[in-house]
Motif scaffolding. Structure first.
Motif, PDB file in Angstrom:
ATOM      1  N   MET A 152     152.009  -4.316 -74.612  1.00 41.42           N
ATOM      2  CA  MET A 152     150.938  -4.794 -73.856  1.00 41.42           C
ATOM      3  C   MET A 152     151.525  -5.162 -72.510  1.00 41.42           C
ATOM      4  SD  MET A 152     149.870  -7.899 -76.567  1.00 41.42           S
ATOM      5  CE  MET A 152     151.587  -8.119 -77.494  1.00 41.42           C
ATOM      6  N   ALA A 153     152.393  -4.487 -72.098  1.00 41.49           N
ATOM      7  CA  ALA A 153     153.090  -4.358 -70.809  1.00 41.49           C
ATOM      8  C   ALA A 153     153.385  -5.766 -70.227  1.00 41.49           C
ATOM      9  CB  ALA A 153     152.342  -3.541 -69.908  1.00 41.49           C
ATOM     10  N   MET A 154     153.984  -6.686 -71.310  1.00 46.18           N
ATOM     11  CA  MET A 154     154.246  -7.949 -70.877  1.00 46.18           C
ATOM     12  C   MET A 154     155.652  -8.513 -71.348  1.00 46.18           C
ATOM     13  SD  MET A 154     152.035  -9.631 -68.713  1.00 46.18           S
ATOM     14  CE  MET A 154     152.270 -11.193 -69.129  1.00 46.18           C
ATOM     15  N   THR A 155     156.479  -9.348 -70.672  1.00 44.18           N
ATOM     16  CA  THR A 155     157.609  -9.905 -71.296  1.00 44.18           C
ATOM     17  C   THR A 155     157.516 -11.224 -71.811  1.00 44.18           C
ATOM     18  OG1 THR A 155     158.239 -10.747 -69.026  1.00 44.18           O
ATOM     19  CG2 THR A 155     159.072  -8.647 -69.575  1.00 44.18           C
ATOM     20  N   VAL A 156     157.997 -11.511 -72.829  1.00 49.45           N
ATOM     21  CA  VAL A 156     157.592 -13.097 -73.531  1.00 49.45           C
ATOM     22  C   VAL A 156     159.098 -13.526 -73.790  1.00 49.45           C
ATOM     23  CG1 VAL A 156     155.557 -12.290 -74.649  1.00 49.45           C
ATOM     24  CG2 VAL A 156     157.675 -11.786 -75.669  1.00 49.45           C
ATOM     25  N   ALA A 157     160.017 -13.062 -73.772  1.00 53.46           N
ATOM     26  CA  ALA A 157     161.569 -13.653 -73.700  1.00 53.46           C
ATOM     27  C   ALA A 157     162.097 -14.193 -72.451  1.00 53.46           C
ATOM     28  CB  ALA A 157     162.540 -12.598 -74.311  1.00 53.46           C
ATOM     29  N   HIS A 158     161.726 -13.694 -71.339  1.00 56.27           N
ATOM     30  CA  HIS A 158     162.267 -14.135 -70.113  1.00 56.27           C
ATOM     31  C   HIS A 158     161.182 -14.375 -69.200  1.00 56.27           C
ATOM     32  CE1 HIS A 158     162.421  -9.927 -69.092  1.00 56.27           C
ATOM     33  NE2 HIS A 158     162.916  -9.942 -70.211  1.00 56.27           N
ATOM     34  N   HIS A 159     161.372 -15.304 -68.293  1.00 53.77           N
ATOM     35  CA  HIS A 159     159.957 -15.595 -67.417  1.00 53.77           C
ATOM     36  C   HIS A 159     160.279 -15.378 -65.828  1.00 53.77           C
ATOM     37  CE1 HIS A 159     157.363 -15.823 -70.886  1.00 53.77           C
ATOM     38  NE2 HIS A 159     158.562 -16.415 -71.457  1.00 53.77           N
ATOM     39  N   THR A 160     161.409 -15.043 -65.474  1.00 57.76           N
ATOM     40  CA  THR A 160     161.633 -15.151 -63.882  1.00 57.76           C
ATOM     41  C   THR A 160     160.723 -14.013 -63.283  1.00 57.76           C
ATOM     42  OG1 THR A 160     164.084 -15.494 -64.475  1.00 57.76           O
ATOM     43  CG2 THR A 160     163.214 -14.626 -62.095  1.00 57.76           C
ATOM     44  N   ASN A 216     157.796 -13.153 -64.615  1.00 54.75           N
ATOM     45  CA  ASN A 216     156.392 -13.771 -64.728  1.00 54.75           C
ATOM     46  C   ASN A 216     155.977 -14.694 -63.598  1.00 54.75           C
ATOM     47  OD1 ASN A 216     155.804 -11.971 -67.136  1.00 54.75           O
ATOM     48  ND2 ASN A 216     156.685 -13.667 -68.401  1.00 54.75           N
ATOM     49  N   ALA A 217     157.048 -15.536 -63.491  1.00 56.52           N
ATOM     50  CA  ALA A 217     156.780 -16.467 -62.289  1.00 56.52           C
ATOM     51  C   ALA A 217     156.564 -15.793 -60.981  1.00 56.52           C
ATOM     52  CB  ALA A 217     158.038 -17.512 -62.274  1.00 56.52           C
ATOM     53  N   SER A 218     157.427 -14.816 -60.830  1.00 60.87           N
ATOM     54  CA  SER A 218     156.881 -14.079 -59.420  1.00 60.87           C
ATOM     55  C   SER A 218     155.497 -13.268 -59.506  1.00 60.87           C
ATOM     56  CB  SER A 218     158.153 -12.902 -59.362  1.00 60.87           C
ATOM     57  OG  SER A 218     159.474 -13.328 -58.983  1.00 60.87           O
ATOM     58  N   HIS A 219     155.308 -12.710 -60.655  1.00 58.61           N
ATOM     59  CA  HIS A 219     153.815 -12.002 -60.477  1.00 58.61           C
ATOM     60  C   HIS A 219     152.989 -13.119 -60.615  1.00 58.61           C
ATOM     61  CE1 HIS A 219     155.604  -8.053 -61.240  1.00 58.61           C
ATOM     62  NE2 HIS A 219     156.162  -8.592 -62.609  1.00 58.61           N
ATOM     63  N   LEU A 244     150.769 -16.448 -66.168  1.00 63.18           N
ATOM     64  CA  LEU A 244     150.748 -17.690 -66.490  1.00 63.18           C
ATOM     65  C   LEU A 244     150.536 -18.468 -67.834  1.00 63.18           C
ATOM     66  CD1 LEU A 244     150.938 -20.669 -64.632  1.00 63.18           C
ATOM     67  CD2 LEU A 244     148.380 -20.485 -64.550  1.00 63.18           C
ATOM     68  N   LEU A 245     149.687 -17.605 -68.386  1.00 64.88           N
ATOM     69  CA  LEU A 245     149.881 -18.078 -70.025  1.00 64.88           C
ATOM     70  C   LEU A 245     150.976 -17.668 -70.747  1.00 64.88           C
ATOM     71  CD1 LEU A 245     146.012 -16.832 -70.510  1.00 64.88           C
ATOM     72  CD2 LEU A 245     146.899 -19.224 -70.633  1.00 64.88           C
ATOM     73  N   PHE A 273     155.948 -20.328 -73.529  1.00 64.12           N
ATOM     74  CA  PHE A 273     156.967 -20.231 -73.966  1.00 64.12           C
ATOM     75  C   PHE A 273     157.409 -21.831 -73.492  1.00 64.12           C
ATOM     76  CE2 PHE A 273     161.552 -20.603 -72.682  1.00 64.12           C
ATOM     77  CZ  PHE A 273     162.198 -19.296 -73.261  1.00 64.12           C
ATOM     78  N   LEU A 274     156.817 -22.220 -72.517  1.00 58.06           N
ATOM     79  CA  LEU A 274     157.040 -23.842 -72.453  1.00 58.06           C
ATOM     80  C   LEU A 274     156.583 -24.503 -73.886  1.00 58.06           C
ATOM     81  CD1 LEU A 274     157.626 -26.361 -70.496  1.00 58.06           C
ATOM     82  CD2 LEU A 274     155.272 -26.115 -69.723  1.00 58.06           C
TER      83      LEU A 274
END
Length: 321
Positions: free
Chosen positions: A129-137, A139-142, A155-156, A161-162
């Protein structure tokens, strides 16, 4: 009825309320096979009351979408109910540096094992799915750079994770359980979330639902392991470990040059072992994904489940430091 007994019912009520608010018109992201469309960032949103055709490793599938959000909500509610079965916490252990623990080797191996499982879940999600789920640095930038354009999926993922960490905290999941060979409701709940996300993505091709659910599982797992008394153990992301490894090795090297007492190498070795294990999980994920696709993530889900039941322990249930 005591407050602790009300927790499962509260989660169930919350899940039903959210499901009712979601309704049949929730939108999902549909992947495309055309690389030109992928590169251009094109995306299509469709309501869950429609049928869509997806592609999974060359096989066309047609799926009734109304059941995708239902499956997701059932999975989340089930995870919450499982997490609420966490046994009462034992008296707080005496805090001792991890390098001085009698079970240092056991803790190191268990941490590395969980890191490998997380690395596999994360890599399968990246491949599928071209997404990371274990780390979110990232994802925050994106989320920031794509705000108002295509930020929702990032954001989802962070929200998932939260949410997982929130459940671990709400249910008072004990970080010592895994390393003492006891039942860990938090890790069992995380394994259910991974399995649920795999089923949803395989049968409905719904990344906007599967990705947050996988992130939910990783938030749960990491929140549990970070409650370990001797060290906030991170099993889902390695940035902090890289920092600590470099800093400790620098201190050791400086001590060797100046003749000062050198710090123990046990702690940096602990970090290094987890980093290598996480990378190994990614390697295993590539091999498995090439053959089984998203179903490859069922392997770490199964191993997480049996680990949560204490089946990967050496049988010793004793001391807590």
């Amino acid at each position: 009825m005591s407050r602790s007994k009300l927790v499962p019912y509260a989660f169930l009520a919350l899940g039903l309320c959210v499901l009712g608010c979601m309704g049949p018109s929730i939108l999902t992201y549909v992947d495309f096979d055309s690389m030109d469309e992928v590169k251009s960032g094109k995306k299509v949103y469709m309501s869950y009351d429609m049928k869509i055709k997806g592609s999974r490793k060359g096989k066309s599938t047609e799926t009734d979408m109304p059941s995708a959000p239902v499956l997701a909500m059932v999975t989340v509610v089930l995870c919450c109910l499982i997490a609420s079965t966490e046994p009462p916490a034992s008296p707080p252990p005496t805090v001792m540096p991890i390098e001085r623990r009698w079970d240092y080797v056991k803790v190191s191996l268990m941490s590395a094992f969980l890191s490998a499982l997380s690395g596999m879940v994360n890599a399968v999600c990246i491949l599928d799915m071209a997404m990371t789920v274990a780390h979110h640095t990232g994802n925050a930038s994106h989320t920031g750079r794509l705000l108002g354009i295509d930020h929702e999926r990032f954001l989802l993922a962070m929200a998932g994770f939260l949410g997982g960490a929130f459940v671990a905290g709400c249910c008072k999941c004990d970080g010592e359980m895994l390393y003492a060979g006891r039942y860990s409701a938090g890790l069992l709940s995380a394994s259910v979330a991974v399995a649920g996300a795999v089923i949803i993505q395989y049968t409905h091709n719904s990344p906007l639902i599967a990705v947050p659910l996988l992130a939910f599982s990783q938030g749960l797992q990491n929140a549990v392991t970070r409650k370990f008394s001797s060290l906030p153990i991170c099993t889902t992301h390695m940035t902090g470990y890289l920092t600590d490894l470099g800093s400790l090795m620098g201190a050791w090297f400086s001590a060797q040059c100046t003749g000062e007492p050198a710090p123990s190498l046990k702690r940096p070795f602990f970090f290094l072992l987890s980093i290598v294990a996480f990378s190994s999980g990614g390697f295993a994920a590539k091999l498995a994904w090439d053959e089984y696709g998203i179903l490859a993530a069922l392997a770490p889900a199964f191993l997480m489940a049996i680990t949560s039941m204490g089946m990967m322990s050496d049988g010793y249930q004793g001391k807590r430091f």
